[in-house]
Write a protein that holds these residues in place. Structure first.
Motif, PDB file in Angstrom:
ATOM      1  N   LEU A  88      33.238  64.940  83.417  1.00  0.00           N
ATOM      2  CA  LEU A  88      33.596  65.362  82.062  1.00  0.00           C
ATOM      3  C   LEU A  88      34.776  64.565  81.521  1.00  0.00           C
ATOM      4  N   LEU A  89      35.691  64.208  82.404  1.00  0.00           N
ATOM      5  CA  LEU A  89      36.919  63.547  81.995  1.00  0.00           C
ATOM      6  C   LEU A  89      36.695  62.112  81.530  1.00  0.00           C
ATOM      7  N   LEU A  90      35.875  61.340  82.240  1.00  0.00           N
ATOM      8  CA  LEU A  90      35.663  59.937  81.885  1.00  0.00           C
ATOM      9  C   LEU A  90      35.030  59.778  80.503  1.00  0.00           C
ATOM     10  N   PRO A  91      33.962  60.505  80.170  1.00  0.00           N
ATOM     11  CA  PRO A  91      33.432  60.389  78.805  1.00  0.00           C
ATOM     12  C   PRO A  91      34.450  60.806  77.737  1.00  0.00           C
TER      13      PRO A  91
ATOM     14  N   ALA B 208      40.320  58.779  85.627  1.00  0.00           N
ATOM     15  CA  ALA B 208      39.134  59.593  85.364  1.00  0.00           C
ATOM     16  C   ALA B 208      37.967  59.144  86.235  1.00  0.00           C
ATOM     17  N   ALA B 209      37.813  57.835  86.411  1.00  0.00           N
ATOM     18  CA  ALA B 209      36.730  57.320  87.246  1.00  0.00           C
ATOM     19  C   ALA B 209      36.916  57.757  88.700  1.00  0.00           C
ATOM     20  N   LEU B 210      38.144  57.714  89.189  1.00  0.00           N
ATOM     21  CA  LEU B 210      38.410  58.166  90.554  1.00  0.00           C
ATOM     22  C   LEU B 210      38.178  59.668  90.711  1.00  0.00           C
ATOM     23  N   SER B 211      38.409  60.416  89.636  1.00  0.00           N
ATOM     24  CA  SER B 211      38.229  61.861  89.724  1.00  0.00           C
ATOM     25  C   SER B 211      36.747  62.256  89.731  1.00  0.00           C
ATOM     26  N   ILE B 212      35.870  61.283  89.552  1.00  0.00           N
ATOM     27  CA  ILE B 212      34.437  61.581  89.679  1.00  0.00           C
ATOM     28  C   ILE B 212      34.132  62.043  91.100  1.00  0.00           C
ATOM     29  N   LEU B 213      34.923  61.564  92.056  1.00  0.00           N
ATOM     30  CA  LEU B 213      34.720  61.968  93.450  1.00  0.00           C
ATOM     31  C   LEU B 213      34.851  63.474  93.643  1.00  0.00           C
ATOM     32  N   VAL B 214      35.627  64.119  92.780  1.00  0.00           N
ATOM     33  CA  VAL B 214      35.763  65.574  92.856  1.00  0.00           C
ATOM     34  C   VAL B 214      35.067  66.250  91.668  1.00  0.00           C
ATOM     35  N   LEU B 215      34.171  65.521  91.039  1.00  0.00           N
ATOM     36  CA  LEU B 215      33.302  65.984  89.951  1.00  0.00           C
ATOM     37  C   LEU B 215      34.005  66.254  88.628  1.00  0.00           C
TER      38      LEU B 215
END
Length: 101
Positions: A65-68, A54-61
């Motif tokens: 939503l996923l990390l929280p 989820a943290a890595l997917s922050i790069l694609v925004l």
């Protein structure tokens, strides 16, 4: 119960797998305690992986939503596991990869 709640050491900056791992190593002579320690260990390892993805997917925004969502699910499921263990039930976490058997 302590095996499940020991994952909260993550709030102190300690990896959440250390608490369940310690409980498993210390209480492996009691089958009920060993079961819950392994279950909590597998759960925390799995959720560390899900949180990293989820943290890595922050790069694609998407991770915004996923990390929280992953962290809230971890919190709720940890408390639920502790409550079930204190009630004497064998609780099995959802979305958990079984690394330790």
């Amino acid at each position: 119960t302590l095996s499940h709640l020991s994952g909260f050491v993550a709030f102190l900056g300690i990896p959440p797998v250390l608490g369940p791992l310690a409980m498993w190593l210390l209480r492996s002579d009691v089958p009920y305690a060993e079961y819950h320690a392994k279950e909590a260990l597998n759960f925390n390892i799995s959720f560390m992986i899900w949180a990293a993805v989820a943290a890595l997917s922050i790069l694609v925004l998407v991770g915004l939503l996923l990390l929280p969502a992953v962290l809230i699910a971890w919190l709720i499921l940890t408390v639920r596991g502790a409550l079930r263990a204190s009630a004497g039930e064998y609780y099995r976490y959802p979305m958990t990869l079984r690394f330790v058997r």
